[in-house]
Scaffold this motif. Structure first.
Motif, mmCIF file in Angstrom:
data_model
loop_
_atom_site.group_PDB
_atom_site.id
_atom_site.type_symbol
_atom_site.label_atom_id
_atom_site.label_comp_id
_atom_site.label_asym_id
_atom_site.label_seq_id
_atom_site.Cartn_x
_atom_site.Cartn_y
_atom_site.Cartn_z
ATOM 1 N N THR A 145 -28.339 -21.797 -4.533
ATOM 2 C CA THR A 145 -28.975 -20.474 -4.518
ATOM 3 C C THR A 145 -30.376 -20.570 -3.917
ATOM 4 O O THR A 145 -30.913 -21.661 -3.754
ATOM 5 C CB THR A 145 -29.119 -19.909 -5.950
ATOM 6 N N TYR A 146 -30.930 -19.412 -3.624
ATOM 7 C CA TYR A 146 -32.351 -19.392 -3.272
ATOM 8 C C TYR A 146 -33.125 -19.845 -4.495
ATOM 9 O O TYR A 146 -32.780 -19.496 -5.624
ATOM 10 C CB TYR A 146 -32.804 -17.981 -2.885
ATOM 11 N N ARG A 182 -19.360 -16.737 -3.652
ATOM 12 C CA ARG A 182 -20.045 -16.914 -2.367
ATOM 13 C C ARG A 182 -20.760 -15.644 -1.917
ATOM 14 O O ARG A 182 -21.786 -15.702 -1.242
ATOM 15 C CB ARG A 182 -18.999 -17.352 -1.326
ATOM 16 N N THR A 186 -26.269 -19.241 -1.380
ATOM 17 C CA THR A 186 -26.206 -19.663 0.022
ATOM 18 C C THR A 186 -24.934 -20.441 0.311
ATOM 19 O O THR A 186 -24.619 -20.681 1.467
ATOM 20 C CB THR A 186 -27.438 -20.524 0.387
#
Length: 174
Positions: free
Chosen positions: A12-13, A82, A88
């Motif tokens: 993930t961010y 996703r 990401t």
């Protein structure tokens, strides 16, 4: 289907881990996919930081930027995770997500496995694994939280405490 569920790692961010986990859980709830996506986890650790005001206990992420998801991998579940905002991709090669091994899961402490201990403090036990295999000793302490047992073994005429995993010893049958 539940037997096919494995732990996967979603990238993930940074800073979006909690949002991503909540979004996945909400999507699972909305689509009724509980039998396919079982659990979402962000590994945390408790750390004591020393500040000017003295020690302070805080929870922090073990792996910032990653969320663990226990799920049955299908096209539908892959797309659900996703396509959550902030994800990401999955950890793996290309578009193929690779599940965590049982050893990795145990090391992370994500799943608690219940170990039934057939001995108690003061019992005689035999060491079944490791450098001291087949030695006999007496249980001095059992630490279930750390999955450790301290056994006092007589070596070279001296009593020596040894720390072992709970499954490295077994009770001596009398």
């Amino acid at each position: 289907m539940a037997d096919n569920a494995k732990w996967y790692v979603a990238h993930t961010y940074s800073g979006y881990e909690n949002t991503v986990a909540a979004s996945i859980e909400k999507a699972v709830e909305n689509r009724g996919m509980h039998e396919l996506i079982h659990e979402v986890n962000i590994p945390m650790e408790t750390v004591t930081e020393i500040t000017d005001n003295g020690p302070k206990t805080v929870e922090r992420k073990v792996f910032p930027g990653y969320v663990l998801v226990k799920m049955v991998m299908t096209d539908e579940t892959w797309h659900l995770v996703r396509n959550v905002r902030g994800v990401t991709g999955f950890v793996g090669s290309g578009n193929k997500a690779i599940p965590l091994t049982d050893e990795e899961i145990a090391a992370l402490g994500v799943e608690k496995r219940e170990i039934v201990v057939g001995y108690q403090v003061g019992d005689s036990v035999k060491i079944t694994d490791g450098a001291l295999e087949s030695f006999l000793g007496t249980v001095e302490e059992i630490d279930l939280d750390r999955s450790k047992v301290r056994v006092v073994v007589s070596m070279f005429g001296r009593e020596t405490p040894v720390e072992l995993e709970l499954d490295q010893v077994e009770p001596v049958n009398r």
